[in-house]
Design a protein around this motif. Structure first.
Motif, mmCIF file in Angstrom:
data_model
loop_
_atom_site.group_PDB
_atom_site.id
_atom_site.type_symbol
_atom_site.label_atom_id
_atom_site.label_comp_id
_atom_site.label_asym_id
_atom_site.label_seq_id
_atom_site.Cartn_x
_atom_site.Cartn_y
_atom_site.Cartn_z
ATOM 1 N N THR A 293 0.832 -1.206 0.000
ATOM 2 C CA THR A 293 0.000 0.000 0.000
ATOM 3 C C THR A 293 0.865 1.254 0.000
ATOM 4 O O THR A 293 0.668 2.153 -0.813
ATOM 5 C CB THR A 293 -0.948 -0.007 1.213
ATOM 6 N N SER A 294 1.864 1.287 0.914
ATOM 7 C CA SER A 294 2.646 2.524 1.047
ATOM 8 C C SER A 294 3.520 2.784 -0.188
ATOM 9 O O SER A 294 3.786 3.936 -0.520
ATOM 10 C CB SER A 294 3.506 2.480 2.316
ATOM 11 N N GLU A 295 3.948 1.726 -0.884
ATOM 12 C CA GLU A 295 4.752 1.909 -2.095
ATOM 13 C C GLU A 295 3.854 2.152 -3.311
ATOM 14 O O GLU A 295 4.364 2.260 -4.431
ATOM 15 C CB GLU A 295 5.628 0.683 -2.362
ATOM 16 N N GLY A 296 2.569 2.168 -3.095
ATOM 17 C CA GLY A 296 1.637 2.423 -4.200
ATOM 18 C C GLY A 296 1.619 1.309 -5.234
ATOM 19 O O GLY A 296 1.377 1.538 -6.415
ATOM 20 N N ILE A 297 1.862 0.055 -4.782
ATOM 21 C CA ILE A 297 1.875 -1.071 -5.721
ATOM 22 C C ILE A 297 0.472 -1.645 -5.904
ATOM 23 O O ILE A 297 0.100 -2.078 -6.982
ATOM 24 C CB ILE A 297 2.874 -2.155 -5.246
ATOM 25 N N VAL A 298 -0.307 -1.645 -4.836
ATOM 26 C CA VAL A 298 -1.705 -2.091 -4.968
ATOM 27 C C VAL A 298 -2.650 -0.995 -4.485
ATOM 28 O O VAL A 298 -2.284 -0.165 -3.661
ATOM 29 C CB VAL A 298 -2.002 -3.405 -4.184
ATOM 30 N N PHE A 299 -3.847 -1.047 -5.037
ATOM 31 C CA PHE A 299 -4.871 -0.085 -4.666
ATOM 32 C C PHE A 299 -6.025 -0.797 -3.972
ATOM 33 O O PHE A 299 -6.029 -2.029 -3.889
ATOM 34 C CB PHE A 299 -5.329 0.689 -5.908
ATOM 35 N N GLN A 300 -6.995 -0.021 -3.496
ATOM 36 C CA GLN A 300 -8.123 -0.487 -2.687
ATOM 37 C C GLN A 300 -8.568 -1.952 -2.853
ATOM 38 O O GLN A 300 -8.364 -2.760 -1.954
ATOM 39 C CB GLN A 300 -9.317 0.428 -2.938
ATOM 40 N N ASP A 301 -9.155 -2.280 -4.015
ATOM 41 C CA ASP A 301 -9.710 -3.630 -4.225
ATOM 42 C C ASP A 301 -8.598 -4.666 -4.247
ATOM 43 O O ASP A 301 -8.760 -5.779 -3.756
ATOM 44 C CB ASP A 301 -10.447 -3.701 -5.573
ATOM 45 N N GLU A 302 -7.488 -4.277 -4.857
ATOM 46 C CA GLU A 302 -6.353 -5.201 -4.945
ATOM 47 C C GLU A 302 -5.831 -5.525 -3.556
ATOM 48 O O GLU A 302 -5.489 -6.669 -3.265
ATOM 49 C CB GLU A 302 -5.246 -4.574 -5.803
ATOM 50 N N ALA A 303 -5.810 -4.518 -2.677
ATOM 51 C CA ALA A 303 -5.339 -4.732 -1.298
ATOM 52 C C ALA A 303 -6.245 -5.733 -0.575
ATOM 53 O O ALA A 303 -5.767 -6.551 0.211
ATOM 54 C CB ALA A 303 -5.297 -3.417 -0.540
ATOM 55 N N GLN A 304 -7.533 -5.688 -0.869
ATOM 56 C CA GLN A 304 -8.475 -6.653 -0.284
ATOM 57 C C GLN A 304 -8.133 -8.076 -0.719
ATOM 58 O O GLN A 304 -8.148 -9.011 0.082
ATOM 59 C CB GLN A 304 -9.910 -6.325 -0.723
ATOM 60 N N GLY A 305 -7.849 -8.232 -2.018
ATOM 61 C CA GLY A 305 -7.473 -9.543 -2.565
ATOM 62 C C GLY A 305 -6.188 -10.061 -1.940
ATOM 63 O O GLY A 305 -6.082 -11.242 -1.592
ATOM 64 N N VAL A 306 -5.223 -9.163 -1.783
ATOM 65 C CA VAL A 306 -3.948 -9.535 -1.152
ATOM 66 C C VAL A 306 -4.224 -10.062 0.254
ATOM 67 O O VAL A 306 -3.695 -11.101 0.664
ATOM 68 C CB VAL A 306 -2.989 -8.314 -1.095
ATOM 69 N N LYS A 307 -5.094 -9.363 0.984
ATOM 70 C CA LYS A 307 -5.418 -9.771 2.350
ATOM 71 C C LYS A 307 -6.040 -11.170 2.359
ATOM 72 O O LYS A 307 -5.694 -12.006 3.174
ATOM 73 C CB LYS A 307 -6.371 -8.754 2.982
ATOM 74 N N ARG A 308 -6.937 -11.424 1.407
ATOM 75 C CA ARG A 308 -7.601 -12.738 1.358
ATOM 76 C C ARG A 308 -6.579 -13.851 1.145
ATOM 77 O O ARG A 308 -6.619 -14.873 1.814
ATOM 78 C CB ARG A 308 -8.607 -12.768 0.202
ATOM 79 N N VAL A 309 -5.661 -13.631 0.198
ATOM 80 C CA VAL A 309 -4.652 -14.664 -0.106
ATOM 81 C C VAL A 309 -3.758 -14.898 1.112
ATOM 82 O O VAL A 309 -3.508 -16.045 1.510
ATOM 83 C CB VAL A 309 -3.800 -14.244 -1.336
#
Ligand SMILES: [Zn+2]
Length: 225
Positions: free
Chosen positions: A177-193
């Protein structure tokens, strides 16, 4: 036998379920692209470099979900789906492994304890049952307890693994998130994995504890007879 089923079966089923869940969630989010269109290897490189870890190498590894960080060689090995993958799943796993490299660079307490236990656990996993059975069947109680001690070490190892894994995932999500690599929805997916992956470690810890309890119960029940 009944005793074994009672102790080991729930943990075993939980383990199977957790494995299935992590594979399903990884496959699902492997299909979800990243708006930044970076590969797992590129993401890991960015994160490592941002933390001054230019010396940590990134190599491709064989196999499905075989990703790991090697603290001795200072190498991050990523499976093909993660190394080349330009997906939410690849980003999560790559960042998680980079998280282990930070823990190593910081000489983080739980990682140090875990690494120190690796040799004991490696020989304990095959020697523990042998020592226990020899002690049990030859009626050498101290020997059987030695075997149980090795099961105990494996249980401690599995429990110490939990903060190491949870922390790596927490760092992964923060950096993505802080490096701006993923955004809102993508961050949710990352959390799920990453949550699905964390559950496999919880299941492994429960399995190790129930194995320990089973053998301890077998021995103390045996002594009473
Ligand atoms: Zn990990």
């Amino acid at each position: 036998m009944l005793l074994y089923l009672l102790f080991a079966m729930p943990a075993f089923l939980l383990g199977l379920w957790a494995q299935m869940r992590v594979q399903r969630s990884f496959r699902k989010y492997s299909q979800v692209g990243l708006s930044r269109n970076l590969s797992g290897a590129e993401i890991a490189r960015r994160i490592l470099d941002s933390q001054g870890l230019q010396h940590v190498q990134i190599e491709p590894a064989q196999g499905f979900l075989s990703d790991h960080y090697d603290p001795r060689g200072k190498v991050l090995r990523l499976s093909p789906d993660v190394f080349q993958g330009r997906s939410v799943a690849a980003a999560g796993v790559a960042a998680h492994e980079a998280g282990h490299a930070f823990q190593d660079a910081e000489n983080w307490f739980f990682l140090r304890v875990r690494s120190a236990m690796v040799p004991t656990v490696q020989f304990g996993s095959w020697l523990g049952p042998i020592i226990f059975l020899v002690g049990f069947f030859l009626n050498l109680t101290p020997v059987a307890w030695l075997g149980i001690g090795l099961f105990g070490a494996m249980a401690v190892f599995a429990v110490v693994t939990l903060p190491v894994e949870f922390d790596a995932s927490k760092r992964a999500r923060q950096f993505l998130t802080s490096e701006g690599i993923v955004f809102q929805d993508e961050a949710q997916g990352v959390k799920r994995v990453l949550d699905a992956a964390a559950l496999t470690y919880v299941a492994a810890a429960i399995q190790a504890i129930s194995t320990l309890l089973y053998y301890a119960f077998l021995l103390t029940g045996f002594n009473r007879d």
